[in-house]
Design a protein around this motif. Sequence first.
Motif, PDB file in Angstrom:
ATOM      1  N   PRO A 306       1.062  -7.993   2.392  1.00  0.00           N
ATOM      2  CA  PRO A 306       2.477  -8.360   2.233  1.00  0.00           C
ATOM      3  C   PRO A 306       3.265  -7.438   1.312  1.00  0.00           C
ATOM      4  N   LYS A 307       2.589  -6.729   0.428  1.00  0.00           N
ATOM      5  CA  LYS A 307       3.276  -5.849  -0.514  1.00  0.00           C
ATOM      6  C   LYS A 307       3.154  -4.368  -0.127  1.00  0.00           C
ATOM      7  N   TYR A 308       2.697  -4.072   1.058  1.00  0.00           N
ATOM      8  CA  TYR A 308       2.547  -2.680   1.484  1.00  0.00           C
ATOM      9  C   TYR A 308       3.914  -2.013   1.455  1.00  0.00           C
ATOM     10  N   ARG A 309       3.987  -0.850   0.831  1.00  0.00           N
ATOM     11  CA  ARG A 309       5.267  -0.161   0.650  1.00  0.00           C
ATOM     12  C   ARG A 309       5.498   0.837   1.781  1.00  0.00           C
ATOM     13  N   PHE A 310       6.627   0.704   2.450  1.00  0.00           N
ATOM     14  CA  PHE A 310       6.948   1.559   3.587  1.00  0.00           C
ATOM     15  C   PHE A 310       8.094   2.529   3.315  1.00  0.00           C
ATOM     16  N   VAL A 311       8.969   2.212   2.352  1.00  0.00           N
ATOM     17  CA  VAL A 311      10.103   3.087   2.051  1.00  0.00           C
ATOM     18  C   VAL A 311      10.238   3.258   0.543  1.00  0.00           C
ATOM     19  N   ARG A 312      10.698   4.429   0.142  1.00  0.00           N
ATOM     20  CA  ARG A 312      10.972   4.676  -1.267  1.00  0.00           C
ATOM     21  C   ARG A 312      12.074   3.732  -1.751  1.00  0.00           C
ATOM     22  N   PRO A 313      12.067   3.384  -3.039  1.00  0.00           N
ATOM     23  CA  PRO A 313      13.078   2.464  -3.568  1.00  0.00           C
ATOM     24  C   PRO A 313      14.514   2.919  -3.330  1.00  0.00           C
ATOM     25  N   ASP A 314      14.740   4.227  -3.283  1.00  0.00           N
ATOM     26  CA  ASP A 314      16.104   4.735  -3.126  1.00  0.00           C
ATOM     27  C   ASP A 314      16.452   5.072  -1.679  1.00  0.00           C
ATOM     28  N   GLU A 315      15.567   4.739  -0.748  1.00  0.00           N
ATOM     29  CA  GLU A 315      15.819   5.035   0.658  1.00  0.00           C
ATOM     30  C   GLU A 315      16.318   3.797   1.397  1.00  0.00           C
ATOM     31  N   PRO A 316      17.194   3.987   2.380  1.00  0.00           N
ATOM     32  CA  PRO A 316      17.634   2.840   3.189  1.00  0.00           C
ATOM     33  C   PRO A 316      16.531   2.386   4.141  1.00  0.00           C
ATOM     34  N   VAL A 317      16.588   1.133   4.534  1.00  0.00           N
ATOM     35  CA  VAL A 317      15.659   0.586   5.519  1.00  0.00           C
ATOM     36  C   VAL A 317      16.256   0.820   6.900  1.00  0.00           C
TER      37      VAL A 317
END
Length: 359
Positions: A306-317
């Motif tokens: 559930p916590k797998y990170r797919f985008v950088r914090p500063d990137e849009p989804v």
Amino acid sequence: MSNEKDAPSIRAIDLFCGVGGLTHGLARAGIEVVAGIDIDSACEYPYEANNKAKFIERDVSDLAAPEVKQLISGADVSMIAGCAPCQPFSTYSRAGRSKKRVDDWQLVETFGKLVQEVQPDLVTMENVPQLLDHPVFNQFLERLHGYAIEWSVVQAVRIGIPQTRRRLVLIASKLGSDGLALRQDEQKAKTVRQAIGRLPSIKAGESDPEDRLHVASRLSQKNLERIRHSKEGGTWRDWPEDLKAACHRKTTGATYPSVYGRMSWDEASPTITTQCFGYGNGRFGHPEQDRAISLREAAILQTFPPKYRFVRPDEPVRFSVLGRLIGNAVPVRLGEVVGQTVMAHAAQFIRSKDAEEGE
């Protein structure tokens, strides 16, 4: 190099690694994946942010055997793993593909050629079942001369994946033939409810303030009306006539029974595709809420944590990018089951070798 518990050390690389589903699963089983190779730069952040492995942005056909040998050396057992894309065999939107894609199956041949040159102890390949009907599969097997080989079509629900996905899994070994068959337990299928039932409720077009990936695509007013008329597990056939599209009223509409459908809480989900975030692209409606499944829900149905990170914090989804990355991924649980199988197989080999040396 084996320890007192006979747990072998296995060092591997992951070809066509994507966002790291196979790598993550193999690592859970105790395999050291040192690198993932993929031509898609969008995979770099999720791959490295969630795995203790280096992402190498490279066309697999450009890899040299000495480089690969160096990467996977230094352990009891060496391994090459991967899922070569096979677009011509996909049943999703086949008619819309351009002719230039028809040669994509050659990536399987690239995989096999590299294995033949490197000669790792273990090989595992995951792919679509339709590969079995193409000559390239037999060509791949010929590249594995000298290996013991086991392959099977895996039903995802039988190994703990909440999804009706079928995948071809091959395991080849120079260590022997015992214990190569992938175990598929006759266990009760994991359901959509068990997988995503506890996620916060959101509306179409909204995201969870605590998780940007838990975001659902917007729906037009007509599609909102349509999904409100859809029952759990239902399809467009639940709608009143004025909401049905012209193609649904035709006899040919019978060939699209699951578009604009809702998932069922107490069954497995359909196969998660690259377009899974779209309500009209399959049975991707949430079982209860009036929206398509979120990107996070899709990832969880692919058994990513559930916590797998797919985008950088500063990137849009971006739905199109993340839908592609999630839909194309090897389910983490499948990688884990493959890893458990080869770990047990290698441990058996180590024990037999130690016993022979002790005689």
